[in-house]
Each structure stands twice: as structure tokens, then as C-alpha cells.
Design an enzyme around this catalytic site. Structure first.
Site, short mmCIF file in Angstrom:
data_model
loop_
_atom_site.label_atom_id
_atom_site.label_comp_id
_atom_site.label_asym_id
_atom_site.label_seq_id
_atom_site.Cartn_x
_atom_site.Cartn_y
_atom_site.Cartn_z
N GLU A 257 0.84 -1.20 0.00
CA GLU A 257 0.00 0.00 0.00
C GLU A 257 0.86 1.23 0.00
O GLU A 257 1.99 1.18 0.48
CB GLU A 257 -0.84 0.04 1.29
CG GLU A 257 -1.94 -0.96 1.30
CD GLU A 257 -2.50 -1.16 2.70
OE1 GLU A 257 -2.64 -0.17 3.44
OE2 GLU A 257 -2.76 -2.31 3.04
N LYS A 259 2.36 4.42 1.52
CA LYS A 259 2.54 4.89 2.89
C LYS A 259 2.33 6.40 2.89
O LYS A 259 3.17 7.16 2.42
CB LYS A 259 3.94 4.54 3.41
CG LYS A 259 4.12 4.93 4.87
CD LYS A 259 5.47 4.54 5.42
CE LYS A 259 5.59 4.71 6.92
NZ LYS A 259 5.18 6.00 7.44
N ARG A 264 -1.72 9.20 11.81
CA ARG A 264 -2.46 7.96 12.02
C ARG A 264 -3.73 8.28 12.79
O ARG A 264 -3.70 9.01 13.78
CB ARG A 264 -1.58 7.01 12.85
CG ARG A 264 -2.21 5.70 13.30
CD ARG A 264 -2.09 4.67 12.20
NE ARG A 264 -2.44 3.34 12.64
CZ ARG A 264 -1.55 2.38 12.86
NH1 ARG A 264 -0.26 2.61 12.74
NH2 ARG A 264 -1.94 1.17 13.20
N ARG A 279 -2.22 8.12 17.51
CA ARG A 279 -1.55 6.88 17.89
C ARG A 279 -1.03 6.91 19.32
O ARG A 279 -0.59 5.92 19.85
CB ARG A 279 -0.42 6.55 16.91
CG ARG A 279 0.61 7.60 16.81
CD ARG A 279 1.80 7.10 16.06
NE ARG A 279 2.63 6.30 16.93
CZ ARG A 279 3.78 5.77 16.59
NH1 ARG A 279 4.22 5.91 15.38
NH2 ARG A 279 4.48 5.09 17.44
N GLU A 309 -5.06 7.11 7.68
CA GLU A 309 -4.10 8.20 7.82
C GLU A 309 -4.79 9.48 7.33
O GLU A 309 -5.35 9.49 6.23
CB GLU A 309 -2.87 7.86 6.94
CG GLU A 309 -1.69 8.74 7.14
CD GLU A 309 -0.73 8.30 8.26
OE1 GLU A 309 -1.08 7.41 9.07
OE2 GLU A 309 0.35 8.89 8.33
N PHE A 349 -7.22 2.10 5.91
CA PHE A 349 -6.57 0.84 5.56
C PHE A 349 -6.96 -0.36 6.42
O PHE A 349 -6.56 -1.47 6.13
CB PHE A 349 -5.04 0.99 5.54
CG PHE A 349 -4.43 1.67 6.75
CD1 PHE A 349 -4.32 1.01 7.95
CD2 PHE A 349 -3.97 2.98 6.65
CE1 PHE A 349 -3.75 1.64 9.05
CE2 PHE A 349 -3.39 3.62 7.74
CZ PHE A 349 -3.28 2.94 8.96
N ARG A 426 5.09 -3.72 17.54
CA ARG A 426 5.81 -3.42 16.31
C ARG A 426 6.35 -4.74 15.82
O ARG A 426 7.48 -5.12 16.12
CB ARG A 426 6.94 -2.43 16.59
CG ARG A 426 7.54 -1.83 15.35
CD ARG A 426 8.72 -0.94 15.67
NE ARG A 426 8.39 0.36 16.23
CZ ARG A 426 7.90 1.39 15.53
NH1 ARG A 426 7.69 1.27 14.23
NH2 ARG A 426 7.64 2.54 16.11
N LYS A 432 7.62 -1.25 6.70
CA LYS A 432 7.59 0.01 5.94
C LYS A 432 8.88 0.11 5.15
O LYS A 432 9.95 -0.24 5.64
CB LYS A 432 7.40 1.20 6.87
CG LYS A 432 8.37 1.28 8.02
CD LYS A 432 8.05 2.46 8.93
CE LYS A 432 8.94 2.46 10.15
NZ LYS A 432 8.69 3.54 11.08
P1 ATP Z 1 6.85 6.62 10.56
O1 ATP Z 1 7.42 7.76 11.37
O2 ATP Z 1 7.81 5.97 9.64
O3 ATP Z 1 5.52 6.93 9.96
P2 ATP Z 1 5.72 5.37 12.84
O4 ATP Z 1 6.62 4.98 13.98
O5 ATP Z 1 4.80 6.52 12.98
O6 ATP Z 1 6.61 5.48 11.58
P3 ATP Z 1 5.17 2.77 11.91
O7 ATP Z 1 4.19 1.76 12.36
O8 ATP Z 1 6.60 2.48 12.13
O9 ATP Z 1 4.77 4.15 12.55
O10 ATP Z 1 4.95 3.03 10.35
C1 ATP Z 1 3.67 2.96 9.83
C2 ATP Z 1 2.96 4.29 9.92
O11 ATP Z 1 2.70 4.75 8.62
C3 ATP Z 1 1.62 4.14 10.58
O12 ATP Z 1 1.69 4.36 11.96
C4 ATP Z 1 0.76 5.15 9.86
O13 ATP Z 1 0.74 6.36 10.58
C5 ATP Z 1 1.46 5.41 8.55
N1 ATP Z 1 0.77 4.89 7.35
C6 ATP Z 1 0.63 5.56 6.20
N2 ATP Z 1 0.03 4.82 5.28
C7 ATP Z 1 -0.25 3.62 5.84
C8 ATP Z 1 -0.87 2.42 5.38
N3 ATP Z 1 -1.32 2.29 4.14
N4 ATP Z 1 -0.97 1.39 6.26
C9 ATP Z 1 -0.51 1.51 7.52
N5 ATP Z 1 0.09 2.61 8.01
C10 ATP Z 1 0.22 3.66 7.18
#
Ligand code: ATP
Length: 587
Positions: A257, A259, A264, A279, A309, A349, A426, A432
Site C-alpha cells: 500500500e 505509505k 495515524r 496513535r 491516515e 486501511f 511493532r 515500511k
Molecule cells: P513513521 O514515522 O515511519 O511513519 P511510525 O513509527 O509513525 O513510523 P510505523 O508503524 O513504524 O509508525 O509506520 C507505519 C505508519 O505509517 C503508521 O503508523 C501510519 O501512521 C502510517 N501509514 C501511512 N500509510 C499507511 C498504510 N497504508 N498502512 C498503515 N500505516 C500507514
């Protein structure tokens, strides 16, 4: 239970760094708590009066607490402020000044106050009224309540009360440690922590689960289910740095998907009521009345919990805008103006709950099917762009398409058996793959500011170099990883000085550092940093104990601040030592 007993427990907790000892000390006190007070004790021990998602916080400005202390001790406000500055700890100052006052008036708190001592519930109620006092004259009223309270309790109790009201309890007790202590207190062993943790991840409500444990026992905690309007702790992703790695992780087949680079959001709908949680999880409903309307217009079912998101959207050019735009929508004022300045879209999502059924244990593609049923796509509500990929070319094409469409990269999600939603974890069910990982020289890290040195020359009077750390989830401690001085504009330096100064304190015991700092901070502020390379280092403590040479840790070379303050997550969700090790090993 009297608040004095809890304060004595807090004082003992402060005197040790050993985790198991802390669990025992806390468990010993918790085992004496009644069913009615355990929920409040659990919250207070984390420095809170309500779970984060309720949105009622203490967070009194230090200035106001100093005023209250001045009133309680009959001293002048300026001199109290000066002592606080010298001692570097509001709590300690409170205790010392009250002790001096009691000595001078020849009153002994131990002998005088037994009958009138405050119960924990009484203190909680006072703190609650401080937090809930709003409107005109509220500052004075808050000061009155606080000064009344601290002049009636013992100096030791007052030490912890003032720390709580300014949001700096500093016991070094993280949720994980509290869960272990609760398990030990009620079941005699730390081993039931996992059951409590699961319930906590499903409800984000420490008071609810501790009350349930005390009133109905561990079995009923095991039966706790998702509750609509209580945020579920979000599932997070591991990082990978190539299409090959994605295919390898998911054994040849993966849901890919875009990103999206936004916020979030977990959306809870129950009939006409819609709530949005970040989050962290905080209630962000008020900041996004437009999203609430979009959801109501698009909903096909009455009740659900879905995730997505929120991104800022440029309507004219039909383009997603970077995170910096949507992050301006988090402000609590001028909301109407911000809605028109920064319109948003939601890319959905996942579906976690609908029409009385929980879907956390369903496979990912089934959850997506449910998502398509509970809500329909409209102008501002979209489903995340997705393909099922089975080879690296498909992954690379999709990745570049994602970048062209203003996304950060792609998410890879397991479609296999057991592709469940792992609340609060996690894990490797989600990965990602971001643009910055492709060039390993620009890997980015979310690091906690642990300490600082004052700057020189143009930077004099402000912090110029920052000691940054990662979080060790297992041990609940912060380990040092790098020192950064590059990437800060003059405005940044002024901003971070103002933000960090009130957080200055003695070296926190939850920080493992061999480096000394002129100023230490409450580990609360997270910033994004890039670096050139991760190397072994005996200077930094990140991942120490994982290498053949037991003094070796990991350090980030040539760090640079990206300009991004990461304020949508607690410091415990900063980049972990484990993530850093994974990146190091890949290098
Ligand atoms: P980052 O700072 O890289 O976004 P993070 O620590 O906030 O990372 P991670 O779980 O590591 O969070 O990375 C996934 C994040 O990406 C999710 O928390 C969400 O906010 C965002 N995101 C964007 N698009 C998507 C998607 N299609 N599916 C899931 N998460 C997504």
C-alpha cells in the site's frame, strides 16, 4: 489507603534503579489497595488522573505551582522561583520549604495529622478539580486548591503532588513495570503481566483493567474485549530497505500500500457519535470536525472501529501535501480557519470492529473486505491504494509510483495465515519501506532528547548540543545513541530552549548514559534525526550487551536534525534499540 503510604512507596521507588526491586516495592503497596482506589492509584503512579484518551490532563505551568507553593509557605514568589531554579526540582523544593516551615512553627506532621490525613481518593479528587477548573479566574482557583492541598499534607506527600500537577512525577515507572507490579500484587507472580498487557493494548485504560483485576480477578481480565470509544493501541511496522527484503519476509506474496505521510487515526463510530484517536492515543476529535462529517456521510454501518491516515490535501492541484501541513491541524484553536486553510483527506486501511464483532484476529485481507462494507469511498474518504505483489519489479514500480504521488514509500503487509492485527506491537506482520531507507546514508530516527550542553557564540544562552537516545522496550530505559548540534536554525534553538527548560532536572534514573551533560531533561521530547552511519562505540549505551565486547554500544555518526518535532507519540515509541540494531546489522 492514605496518600502518605503511596508517597512513601514513591520515595522508595526513587531510591533504586533495579527494575525487579522496583516491581517488588510497588507490588507491596499495591497489594494493600482497595478495589475502589486501585484504578486511581494506577493512574497517579503514571502521573495521570485519567487515561490519555479522555483528554483531561493536569499539566499546570510550573509558574502556577510556584505561586501555590509561595502561598502555602508564606514566602515571596520570586524567592521560591529562585530556589526552584537552584535546586532544579520543584518537588524537592516543595518538600524542603514545607519541612522548614513545619520546623519553624514547631508542628510535626507525623504526630499532628493522623486523623485528618488525606486518603488517596481525596488527593485524586483535588487533582481532578485542578485539572477541570476552566474559564475566567481559573488560574487563581487552581492555585488556591493546590496551595490548600500542599499545606495540609506532609512535606513528602507535597513533593509528589507538586510533581504530579506539573506533569513531572519522574518515578521511572513505565506502563510495563506497573503491569508487572499489578500482576505480582494480585496474583503473587509477575507472570500474569502478559494478560494485563493484552487487556491494556485493547482498551488503553490502565484504571479499568486494574479495577477489573481487583474486583473480578485475572480471569475476567483475560476476557476483556475491545470496547468501542476506548482506543485500541495501534499496530506498528518494522522497517525494511529493499524490495527483496519485503518478498523474503512475506514468503513471496504481500499486500502493498502507499505509505501516506500524515497522521495515524483510529476512528470509532457508535450510532451518531464519532471519535478520532491519534496513535498516542489522544482524543483528536475536536481538531477535525470536517473528518467527523466525512465519516458520517460515508458510513454504511452504525458502529465500527476503522483506521487510516489523515493527510493534508491540495484541492487545486489534487495533490497530497507533506506531514508538516496536516500537523498544523493539531492545534486546538482557530479550528474553523485551519479547516479552510488546510483541507484534509482520510486514507483508510483497516477495520478492527464492526456491528458488535471484533476483527483483530481475522487475516488482513478479510479485515479489508470488512472495511469496504462499513464505509464507502467519497471525495474525502478513500481506501489506501493497494496491490498484491509477488515479485520485486512489481514492488519497485509501486514504490516509485507511491513517491510520485507524494507518499513516503510503501507499507508491506502480510496476507498469510496469522496476518492478525497485533495491537500495541511493532511486529513483522507490517513493514515500511521508505524513500529515506533506500539511501542508507539518510536513514531517519525518532530520538528522545536526554540532555544538553549550552551553546557558544551565537548560540550562547541556549542549548547548542543535544544528547539523544533510543528506548529499550524490554528494560524500559533510554540509552544514548548520538549527540547532535547540526540542522537547528536560530528559531529552532530558541524554540527548543523554551520547550526543554521547564523539563530540566537531575539525571533521570531511566537514562543509561556514560556521557555527562550540563543539563538533563525529563525524557519527553522526541525529534527526528538523520545520520551517515551506525558504528560501534564504547561511548554510547545503545544496545550495549548485545556484542561480543560487552562495552560496545551503537552510535549514530554525523547526525543531523531534520527540523521535525515528533509530537504524535510518547517517548516510549521513539526508535527502539532493537530497530537500531536491525539497521546496523543490515549496513
Ligand atoms: P513513521 O514515522 O515511519 O511513519 P511510525 O513509527 O509513525 O513510523 P510505523 O508503524 O513504524 O509508525 O509506520 C507505519 C505508519 O505509517 C503508521 O503508523 C501510519 O501512521 C502510517 N501509514 C501511512 N500509510 C499507511 C498504510 N497504508 N498502512 C498503515 N500505516 C500507514
Amino acid at each position: 489507603m492514605r496518600f502518605r503510604e503511596l508517597s512513601e512507596c514513591y520515595s522508595k521507588l526513587e531510591s533504586t534503579q533495579k527494575k525487579l526491586e522496583m516491581v517488588d516495592i510497588l507490588a507491596n503497596t499495591l497489594s494493600k489497595a482497595s478495589n475502589e482506589e486501585i484504578g486511581k492509584i494506577a493512574l497517579l503512579t503514571l502521573g495521570k488522573i485519567y487515561p490519555d484518551f479522555v483528554g483531561i490532563e493536569l499539566m499546570l505551568a510550573e509558574k502556577m505551582a510556584i505561586k501555590a507553593l509561595a502561598v502555602a509557605t508564606g514566602k515571596n514568589e520570586k524567592s521560591v522561583a529562585q530556589i526552584v531554579e537552584e535546586v532544579g526540582d520543584l518537588g524537592k523544593t516543595t518538600q524542603t520549604l514545607l519541612e522548614k516551615k513545619s520546623q519553624s512553627t514547631l508542628l510535626s506532621f507525623t504526630t499532628q495529622k493522623d486523623d485528618t490525613e488525606y486518603e488517596i481518593i481525596d488527593v485524586w479528587t483535588k487533582l481532578d478539580s485542578i485539572a477541570q477548573t476552566k474559564g475566567e479566574g481559573s488560574s487563581d482557583k487552581k492555585i488556591r486548591i493546590l496551595s490548600g492541598l500542599i499545606s495540609k499534607v506532609s512535606p513528602l506527600e507535597a513533593r509528589f503532588i507538586t510533581r504530579m500537577v506539573v506533569g513531572q512525577l519522574r518515578l521511572g515507572v513505565a506502563v510495563q513495570l506497573l503491569l508487572e507490579a499489578l500482576s505480582k500484587a494480585k496474583t503473587g507472580t509477575r507472570e500474569k503481566k502478559n494478560i494485563l498487557e493484552r487487556a491494556y493494548n485493547l482498551t488503553s485504560d490502565i484504571s479499568f483493567i486494574s479495577e477489573k483485576l481487583y474486583k473480578e480477578g485475572i480471569q475476567s481480565v483475560e476476557e476483556i474485549k475491545v470496547q468501542i470509544m476506548n482506543p485500541i493501541k495501534v499496530m506498528l511496522a518494522q522497517r525494511v530497505s529493499s524490495a527483496d527484503e519485503i518478498l523474503e519476509k512475506f514468503e513471496g506474496k504481500v499486500s502493498l500500500e502507499y505509505k501516506y505521510d500524515g497522521l495515524r487515526v483510529q476512528i470509532h463510530k457508535k450510532a451518531d457519535k464519532v471519535k478520532l484517536f491519534s496513535r498516542r492515543p489522544e482524543d483528536i476529535t475536536e481538531q477535525f470536525p470536517d473528518v467527523i462529517e466525512f465519516i458520517k456521510e460515508s458510513a454504511e454501518q452504525e458502529d465500527f472501529i476503522i483506521e487510516g491516515e489523515i493527510v493534508a490535501f491540495d484541492l487545486k492541484n489534487e495533490k497530497i501535501l507533506p506531514f508538516q501541513y496536516v500537523s498544523q491541524r493539531k492545534r486546538k484553536h482557530d479550528i474553523e480557519q485551519k479547516i479552510s486553510e488546510i483541507p484534509v483527506r482520510v486514507y483508510l486501511f483497516d477495520a478492527l470492529f464492526a456491528e458488535n464483532r471484533v476483527f483483530l484476529d481475522e487475516d488482513y485481507l478479510q479485515r479489508r473486505e470488512i472495511l469496504f462494507k462499513v464505509i464507502k469511498e467519497t471525495e474525502n474518504i478513500r481506501f489506501s491504494h493497494q496491490i498484491i505483489a509477488e515479485n520485486t519489479d512489481e514492488i519497485d514500480d509501486f514504490f516509485h509510483q507511491a513517491l510520485e504521488n507524494s507518499c513516503e514509500g510503501v507499507m508491506g503487509k502480510s496476507v498469510g495465515q496469522n496476518s492478525v492485527y497485533q495491537a500495541g506491537a511493532r511486529g513483522w506482520n507490517w513493514v515500511k519501506y521508505k524513500a529515506d531507507y533506500v539511501d542508507k546514508l539518510s536513514d531517519s530516527f525518532d530520538l528522545v532528547i536526554l540532555g544538553a550542553e549550552y551553546g557558544k557564540g551565537k548560540r550562547a544562552g541556549k542549548y547548542g548540543t543535544f544528547l539523544l537516545g533510543c528506548f529499550d522496550v524490554e528494560e524500559s530505559i533510554y540509552q544514548t545513541f548520538t549527540r547532535v548540534a547540526t540542522g537547528f536554525s536560530d528559531d529552532d534553538l530558541a524554540y527548543y530552549f523554551k520547550l526543554l527548560k521547564p523539563l530540566a532536572r537531575e539525571k533521570p534514573k531511566e537514562v543509561l548514559s556514560d556521557i555527562d551533560c550540563s543539563v538533563w531533561f525529563d525524557p519527553r521530547i522526541v525529534i527526528e534525526v538523520t545520520g551517515a552511519e551506525i558504528t560501534r562505540s564504547q561511548m554510547h549505551t545503545c544496545s550495549r550487551g548485545y556484542f561480543e565486547n560487552e562495552n560496545d554500544g551503537l552510535a549514530l555518526r554525523f547526525p543531523r536534525f531534520t527540523g521535525k518535532l515528533v509530537d504524535d507519540r510518547p517517548p516510549e515509541q521513539a526508535t527502539s534499540n532493537e530497530e537500531i540494531r536491525t539497521i546496523y546489522l543490515k549496513q
